[in-house]
Motif scaffolding. Structure first.
Motif, PDB file in Angstrom:
ATOM      1  N   MET A 166      -6.934 -12.086  -6.095  1.00  0.00           N
ATOM      2  CA  MET A 166      -7.484 -10.756  -6.015  1.00  0.00           C
ATOM      3  C   MET A 166      -6.344  -9.743  -6.170  1.00  0.00           C
ATOM      4  O   MET A 166      -5.337  -9.847  -5.507  1.00  0.00           O
ATOM      5  N   GLN A 167      -6.545  -8.790  -7.018  1.00  0.00           N
ATOM      6  CA  GLN A 167      -5.531  -7.783  -7.289  1.00  0.00           C
ATOM      7  C   GLN A 167      -5.668  -6.627  -6.292  1.00  0.00           C
ATOM      8  O   GLN A 167      -6.770  -6.165  -5.997  1.00  0.00           O
ATOM      9  N   ALA A 168      -4.524  -6.172  -5.782  1.00  0.00           N
ATOM     10  CA  ALA A 168      -4.541  -5.047  -4.836  1.00  0.00           C
ATOM     11  C   ALA A 168      -4.903  -3.767  -5.574  1.00  0.00           C
ATOM     12  O   ALA A 168      -4.455  -3.540  -6.698  1.00  0.00           O
ATOM     13  N   GLN A 169      -5.702  -2.950  -4.940  1.00  0.00           N
ATOM     14  CA  GLN A 169      -6.117  -1.689  -5.535  1.00  0.00           C
ATOM     15  C   GLN A 169      -4.984  -0.674  -5.404  1.00  0.00           C
ATOM     16  O   GLN A 169      -4.320  -0.600  -4.377  1.00  0.00           O
ATOM     17  N   GLU A 170      -4.756   0.089  -6.473  1.00  0.00           N
ATOM     18  CA  GLU A 170      -3.723   1.117  -6.444  1.00  0.00           C
ATOM     19  C   GLU A 170      -4.126   2.223  -5.481  1.00  0.00           C
ATOM     20  O   GLU A 170      -5.298   2.568  -5.372  1.00  0.00           O
ATOM     21  N   PRO A 171      -3.141   2.793  -4.789  1.00  0.00           N
ATOM     22  CA  PRO A 171      -3.474   3.894  -3.865  1.00  0.00           C
ATOM     23  C   PRO A 171      -3.865   5.158  -4.641  1.00  0.00           C
ATOM     24  O   PRO A 171      -3.434   5.366  -5.772  1.00  0.00           O
ATOM     25  N   HIS A 172      -4.684   5.949  -4.023  1.00  0.00           N
ATOM     26  CA  HIS A 172      -5.118   7.216  -4.607  1.00  0.00           C
ATOM     27  C   HIS A 172      -4.986   8.301  -3.547  1.00  0.00           C
ATOM     28  O   HIS A 172      -5.371   8.101  -2.394  1.00  0.00           O
ATOM     29  N   PHE A 173      -4.460   9.421  -3.957  1.00  0.00           N
ATOM     30  CA  PHE A 173      -4.333  10.584  -3.086  1.00  0.00           C
ATOM     31  C   PHE A 173      -4.842  11.783  -3.847  1.00  0.00           C
ATOM     32  O   PHE A 173      -4.566  11.946  -5.036  1.00  0.00           O
ATOM     33  N   PHE A 174      -5.593  12.612  -3.170  1.00  0.00           N
ATOM     34  CA  PHE A 174      -6.197  13.778  -3.806  1.00  0.00           C
ATOM     35  C   PHE A 174      -5.801  15.044  -3.073  1.00  0.00           C
ATOM     36  O   PHE A 174      -5.914  15.112  -1.843  1.00  0.00           O
ATOM     37  N   VAL A 175      -5.354  16.021  -3.827  1.00  0.00           N
ATOM     38  CA  VAL A 175      -5.186  17.367  -3.300  1.00  0.00           C
ATOM     39  C   VAL A 175      -6.504  18.062  -3.605  1.00  0.00           C
ATOM     40  O   VAL A 175      -6.975  18.027  -4.743  1.00  0.00           O
ATOM     41  N   TYR A 176      -7.117  18.649  -2.597  1.00  0.00           N
ATOM     42  CA  TYR A 176      -8.444  19.226  -2.794  1.00  0.00           C
ATOM     43  C   TYR A 176      -8.481  20.671  -2.328  1.00  0.00           C
ATOM     44  O   TYR A 176      -7.664  21.100  -1.509  1.00  0.00           O
ATOM     45  N   ILE A 177      -9.459  21.388  -2.852  1.00  0.00           N
ATOM     46  CA  ILE A 177      -9.774  22.722  -2.361  1.00  0.00           C
ATOM     47  C   ILE A 177     -11.282  22.775  -2.138  1.00  0.00           C
ATOM     48  O   ILE A 177     -12.056  22.499  -3.052  1.00  0.00           O
ATOM     49  N   PHE A 178     -11.665  23.082  -0.912  1.00  0.00           N
ATOM     50  CA  PHE A 178     -13.057  23.328  -0.576  1.00  0.00           C
ATOM     51  C   PHE A 178     -13.242  24.831  -0.450  1.00  0.00           C
ATOM     52  O   PHE A 178     -12.372  25.534   0.069  1.00  0.00           O
ATOM     53  N   GLY A 179     -14.369  25.326  -0.906  1.00  0.00           N
ATOM     54  CA  GLY A 179     -14.679  26.740  -0.774  1.00  0.00           C
ATOM     55  C   GLY A 179     -16.113  26.978  -1.172  1.00  0.00           C
ATOM     56  O   GLY A 179     -16.802  26.071  -1.636  1.00  0.00           O
ATOM     57  N   ASP A 180     -16.573  28.186  -1.002  1.00  0.00           N
ATOM     58  CA  ASP A 180     -17.953  28.502  -1.349  1.00  0.00           C
ATOM     59  C   ASP A 180     -18.052  29.465  -2.513  1.00  0.00           C
ATOM     60  O   ASP A 180     -18.893  29.325  -3.361  1.00  0.00           O
ATOM     61  N   GLN A 181     -17.193  30.454  -2.538  1.00  0.00           N
ATOM     62  CA  GLN A 181     -17.245  31.434  -3.616  1.00  0.00           C
ATOM     63  C   GLN A 181     -15.951  32.231  -3.612  1.00  0.00           C
ATOM     64  O   GLN A 181     -15.235  32.246  -2.617  1.00  0.00           O
ATOM     65  N   PRO A 182     -15.663  32.904  -4.724  1.00  0.00           N
ATOM     66  CA  PRO A 182     -14.433  33.695  -4.777  1.00  0.00           C
ATOM     67  C   PRO A 182     -14.394  34.720  -3.644  1.00  0.00           C
ATOM     68  O   PRO A 182     -15.419  35.226  -3.203  1.00  0.00           O
ATOM     69  N   ARG A 183     -13.222  34.981  -3.199  1.00  0.00           N
ATOM     70  CA  ARG A 183     -12.934  35.955  -2.141  1.00  0.00           C
ATOM     71  C   ARG A 183     -13.344  35.498  -0.753  1.00  0.00           C
ATOM     72  O   ARG A 183     -13.223  36.229   0.205  1.00  0.00           O
ATOM     73  N   GLU A 184     -13.866  34.283  -0.629  1.00  0.00           N
ATOM     74  CA  GLU A 184     -14.121  33.696   0.678  1.00  0.00           C
ATOM     75  C   GLU A 184     -12.929  32.791   1.003  1.00  0.00           C
ATOM     76  O   GLU A 184     -12.104  32.489   0.152  1.00  0.00           O
ATOM     77  N   ASN A 185     -12.865  32.331   2.222  1.00  0.00           N
ATOM     78  CA  ASN A 185     -11.787  31.425   2.612  1.00  0.00           C
ATOM     79  C   ASN A 185     -11.927  30.094   1.888  1.00  0.00           C
ATOM     80  O   ASN A 185     -13.032  29.675   1.536  1.00  0.00           O
ATOM     81  N   VAL A 186     -10.788  29.449   1.668  1.00  0.00           N
ATOM     82  CA  VAL A 186     -10.767  28.114   1.083  1.00  0.00           C
ATOM     83  C   VAL A 186      -9.956  27.208   2.000  1.00  0.00           C
ATOM     84  O   VAL A 186      -9.143  27.670   2.793  1.00  0.00           O
ATOM     85  N   GLU A 187     -10.203  25.925   1.876  1.00  0.00           N
ATOM     86  CA  GLU A 187      -9.442  24.925   2.617  1.00  0.00           C
ATOM     87  C   GLU A 187      -8.715  24.052   1.606  1.00  0.00           C
ATOM     88  O   GLU A 187      -9.350  23.484   0.710  1.00  0.00           O
ATOM     89  N   ILE A 188      -7.405  23.936   1.756  1.00  0.00           N
ATOM     90  CA  ILE A 188      -6.577  23.107   0.881  1.00  0.00           C
ATOM     91  C   ILE A 188      -6.064  21.949   1.725  1.00  0.00           C
ATOM     92  O   ILE A 188      -5.596  22.153   2.851  1.00  0.00           O
ATOM     93  N   GLY A 189      -6.148  20.738   1.194  1.00  0.00           N
ATOM     94  CA  GLY A 189      -5.669  19.586   1.943  1.00  0.00           C
ATOM     95  C   GLY A 189      -5.431  18.391   1.052  1.00  0.00           C
ATOM     96  O   GLY A 189      -5.544  18.463  -0.172  1.00  0.00           O
ATOM     97  N   VAL A 190      -5.103  17.267   1.689  1.00  0.00           N
ATOM     98  CA  VAL A 190      -4.871  15.991   1.001  1.00  0.00           C
ATOM     99  C   VAL A 190      -5.772  14.953   1.640  1.00  0.00           C
ATOM    100  O   VAL A 190      -5.930  14.927   2.863  1.00  0.00           O
ATOM    101  N   ALA A 191      -6.347  14.096   0.820  1.00  0.00           N
ATOM    102  CA  ALA A 191      -7.197  13.015   1.322  1.00  0.00           C
ATOM    103  C   ALA A 191      -6.940  11.758   0.510  1.00  0.00           C
ATOM    104  O   ALA A 191      -6.673  11.828  -0.687  1.00  0.00           O
ATOM    105  N   GLY A 192      -7.036  10.634   1.164  1.00  0.00           N
ATOM    106  CA  GLY A 192      -6.927   9.357   0.470  1.00  0.00           C
ATOM    107  C   GLY A 192      -8.266   8.899  -0.070  1.00  0.00           C
ATOM    108  O   GLY A 192      -8.339   8.102  -0.993  1.00  0.00           O
ATOM    109  N   ASN A 193      -9.338   9.409   0.512  1.00  0.00           N
ATOM    110  CA  ASN A 193     -10.678   9.032   0.086  1.00  0.00           C
ATOM    111  C   ASN A 193     -11.493  10.310  -0.102  1.00  0.00           C
ATOM    112  O   ASN A 193     -12.146  10.782   0.827  1.00  0.00           O
TER     113      ASN A 193
END
Length: 98
Positions: A1-28
């Motif tokens: 069985m081959q090991a799965q390569e790691p994945h990391f995502f930089v994400y931005i959550f938000g609702d609409q322009p000029r509202e607050n956004v959340e920036i973070g990192v997630a593995g999943n």
């Protein structure tokens, strides 16, 4: 069985322009996106946060460096980045593979 390569995502959550956004990192990002009905801490209360931008990395340090870079940018730069990929601020969680 081959090991799965790691994945990391930089994400931005938000609702609409000029509202607050959340920036973070997630593995999943899929799991994080599925819990989007719970508002993110920095997003307007009572509104579901949408995944409006993300970047994929194979090296955790690169993802963490990019996260800090984005957090250090101006609000206008962040909005421009989101709108360069997602001009209508659509929820991108549907584009993720399960």
């Amino acid at each position: 069985m081959q090991a799965q390569e790691p994945h990391f995502f930089v994400y931005i959550f938000g609702d609409q322009p000029r509202e607050n956004v959340e920036i973070g990192v997630a593995g999943n990002l899929q799991q994080l996106s599925h819990s989007k009905n719970t508002p993110a801490p920095d997003v307007s209360p009572g509104q579901p946060a949408k995944l409006v931008y993300y970047e994929h990395y194979k090296v955790q340090d690169e993802a963490l460096t990019r996260e800090q870079q984005l957090k250090g940018e101006s609000r206008d730069a962040t909005i421009h980045l989101i709108e360069s990929m997602n001009p209508n601020w659509l929820d991108l969680s549907d584009t993720l593979d399960d």
